[in-house]
Design an enzyme around this catalytic site. Structure first.
Site, short mmCIF file in Angstrom:
data_model
loop_
_atom_site.label_atom_id
_atom_site.label_comp_id
_atom_site.label_asym_id
_atom_site.label_seq_id
_atom_site.Cartn_x
_atom_site.Cartn_y
_atom_site.Cartn_z
N LYS A 285 57.70 92.86 63.48
CA LYS A 285 58.12 94.23 63.20
C LYS A 285 59.30 94.10 62.25
O LYS A 285 60.36 93.60 62.62
CB LYS A 285 58.53 94.96 64.48
CG LYS A 285 59.11 96.36 64.21
CD LYS A 285 59.65 97.00 65.47
CE LYS A 285 60.29 98.36 65.15
NZ LYS A 285 60.91 99.00 66.34
N ILE B 186 55.54 100.33 63.79
CA ILE B 186 56.05 100.72 65.10
C ILE B 186 56.98 101.89 64.84
O ILE B 186 58.05 101.73 64.27
CB ILE B 186 56.72 99.54 65.81
CG1 ILE B 186 55.65 98.47 66.12
CG2 ILE B 186 57.40 100.00 67.10
CD1 ILE B 186 56.18 97.21 66.78
N ARG C 288 71.01 96.19 63.27
CA ARG C 288 71.42 96.30 64.67
C ARG C 288 71.85 94.97 65.28
O ARG C 288 72.62 94.94 66.23
CB ARG C 288 70.27 96.88 65.52
CG ARG C 288 69.99 98.35 65.25
CD ARG C 288 68.88 98.86 66.17
NE ARG C 288 68.57 100.26 65.93
CZ ARG C 288 69.17 101.28 66.54
NH1 ARG C 288 70.13 101.04 67.43
NH2 ARG C 288 68.83 102.52 66.28
N TYR D 107 60.89 90.91 66.16
CA TYR D 107 61.47 92.16 65.66
C TYR D 107 62.72 91.81 64.87
O TYR D 107 63.71 91.35 65.43
CB TYR D 107 61.78 93.07 66.85
CG TYR D 107 62.43 94.40 66.53
CD1 TYR D 107 62.42 94.95 65.24
CD2 TYR D 107 63.03 95.14 67.54
CE1 TYR D 107 63.01 96.17 64.97
CE2 TYR D 107 63.62 96.38 67.28
CZ TYR D 107 63.61 96.87 66.00
OH TYR D 107 64.19 98.09 65.74
N TYR E 219 74.27 89.87 68.58
CA TYR E 219 75.65 89.52 68.88
C TYR E 219 75.92 88.02 68.73
O TYR E 219 76.90 87.62 68.13
CB TYR E 219 76.10 90.00 70.28
CG TYR E 219 77.59 89.83 70.50
CD1 TYR E 219 78.48 90.74 69.96
CD2 TYR E 219 78.09 88.74 71.20
CE1 TYR E 219 79.85 90.57 70.12
CE2 TYR E 219 79.45 88.57 71.37
CZ TYR E 219 80.33 89.48 70.83
OH TYR E 219 81.67 89.31 70.98
N THR F 274 64.01 99.64 71.15
CA THR F 274 65.31 100.27 70.89
C THR F 274 65.24 101.77 71.14
O THR F 274 66.14 102.35 71.76
CB THR F 274 65.75 100.01 69.44
OG1 THR F 274 65.65 98.62 69.16
CG2 THR F 274 67.17 100.48 69.21
#
Length: 294
Positions: free
Chosen positions: A164, A206, A141, A136, A110, A47
Site C-alpha cells: 500500500k 486502499i 506518518r 504499508y 517512531y 490508520t
C-alpha cells in the site's frame, strides 16, 4: 499476465464508537453497505480505523467481526502493523487464525529503522506466519520510507506480496513494478492520486473515500481496471473534491462526520482525534453533493 491477488477498491474501514466503546452493530452495517456498494475487499483496523487508539482486544475483535460479516464474499486484509516486530507478528498470526485473507503491516513508526532494519522486520514476519502480507509505506506518518531496492529484496520472499503506497510518488510506482515483478500487488494509499497510480500499473487502492461513497468509488475502479479511462476520468472529477474534503481535518473525523450525516454511525472518534471543525463539515457536505452521495 496473472490477475493480482488483490485489486480494485478496498475501503480502509472506520471503526465506529458509541459512548467510548466500539459500536459493533454499526460496524457490521458499514461492512454490509460496502459489500452492497460493490467494493473489491475490506481493510479493518488500519490508520482510518483508529488502530492507534484501539486496545489489542478491540483490534482483534474488529478483525473477527469483519471476517465474519464478509463471510468470504470479498477478501479481508487485516491491519496488523506495529513498531515492535514481535507485536506485529502476534497481530498477523491472529489475523490468519480468524480467517483474514492477508495482513497490512505498516513500516515501523517512531523507531526509524534503517533499510536493513526494515528488511529484517518484514523478513521476520514472513518467516513467522504463512500468510500474504502487504507492506504499508506512509512516510508522512511513520518518519521512515522503505526504498524500492528494499522492496525488491522483500518481493522475493514467499509471503510478502505487495504494497500500500501512500507516498504520492507516481514515477516510483513504475520503477517499483519493474523491480518487484509482475506478481507484486500495488495498491495506492491515496484516493486523490489513484487514477495516476493505476495508469502507472497499479492494481487498486486502499481507500478512505469508499467509506462514504462505496458505489461511486467502485465504479471508478471498475472503469480504471477495464482501461475505460474516459469513464475513470469522469469518476475522478466527480470524487476529487470528496477525496480532499475527507482530509480537511484530522482523519477520520471528516469521514465519521459524513457517515453520521448519512445516519450510519455516530460521529464519535477517540482522543486525540476530535470531531471535524465547522469549516471541514461544510467542505465535506459540498463534496458529498458533488459526488452524488447526498
Amino acid at each position: 499476465m496473472t490477475e493480482p491477488m488483490f485489486r480494485g477498491v478496498l475501503p480502509a474501514l472506520v471503526t465506529p464508537f458509541r459512548d467510548g466503546e466500539v459500536d459493533e452493530d454499526a460496524f457490521v452495517r458499514l461492512v454490509e453497505r460496502q459489500i452492497a456498494g460493490g467494493v473489491h475487499g475490506l481493510v479493518p483496523v488500519g490508520t482510518t480505523g483508529e488502530s492507534a487508539t484501539l486496545s489489542h482486544d478491540e483490534h482483534r475483535r474488529v478483525v473477527e467481526l469483519c471476517v465474519a460479516t464478509a463471510a468470504g464474499r470479498v477478501p479481508v486484509i487485516a491491519g496488523a502493523g506495529s513498531n515492535s516486530t514481535r507485536e506485529a507478528i502476534e497481530l498477523v498470526r491472529h489475523a490468519k487464525t480468524v480467517g483474514a485473507d492477508a495482513a497490512l503491516v505498516v513500516t515501523p513508526y517512531y523507531n526509524r529503522p534503517s533499510q536493513e532494519g526494515l528488511y529484517a522486520h518484514y523478513a521476520a514476519i514472513n518467516d513467522a506466519v504463512q500468510m500474504p502480507v502487504l507492506i504499508y509505506n506512509v512516510p508522512s506518518r511513520t518518519a521512515v520510507d522503505i526504498s524500492n531496492d528494499t522492496l525488491a529484496r522483500l518481493a522475493k520472499l514467499p509471503n510478502i506480496v505487495g504494497i500500500k503506497d501512500a507516498t504520492g510518488d507516481l514515477p516510483r510506482a513504475s520503477t517499483q513494478r519493474l523491480m518487484c515483478g509482475e506478481d507484486w500487488v500495488m495498491l495506492s494509499g491515496n484516493d486523490d492520486t489513484a487514477l495516476g497510480y493505476m495508469a502507472h500499473g497499479g492494481h487498486g487502492c486502499i481507500s478512505v473515500t469508499a467509506n462514504v461513497a462505496p458505489e461511486q468509488v467502485s465504479a471508478f475502479f471498475n472503469d480504471a481496471m477495464a482501461g475505460q479511462w474516459k469513464g475513470a476520468l469522469y469518476g475522478q472529477d466527480r470524487l476529487i473534491r470528496l477525496h480532499k474534503a475527507l482530509f480537511s481535518d484530522a482523519s477520520p473525523s471528516p469521514a465519521k462526520f459524513a457517515l453520521a450525516h448519512l445516519g450510519l454511525c455516530a460521529e464519535e472518534a477517540r482522543l486525540p482525534i476530535v470531531p471535524a471543525s465547522e469549516a471541514s463539515r461544510k467542505e465535506v457536505l459540498a463534496a458529498m453533493r458533488d459526488a452524488g452521495v447526498i
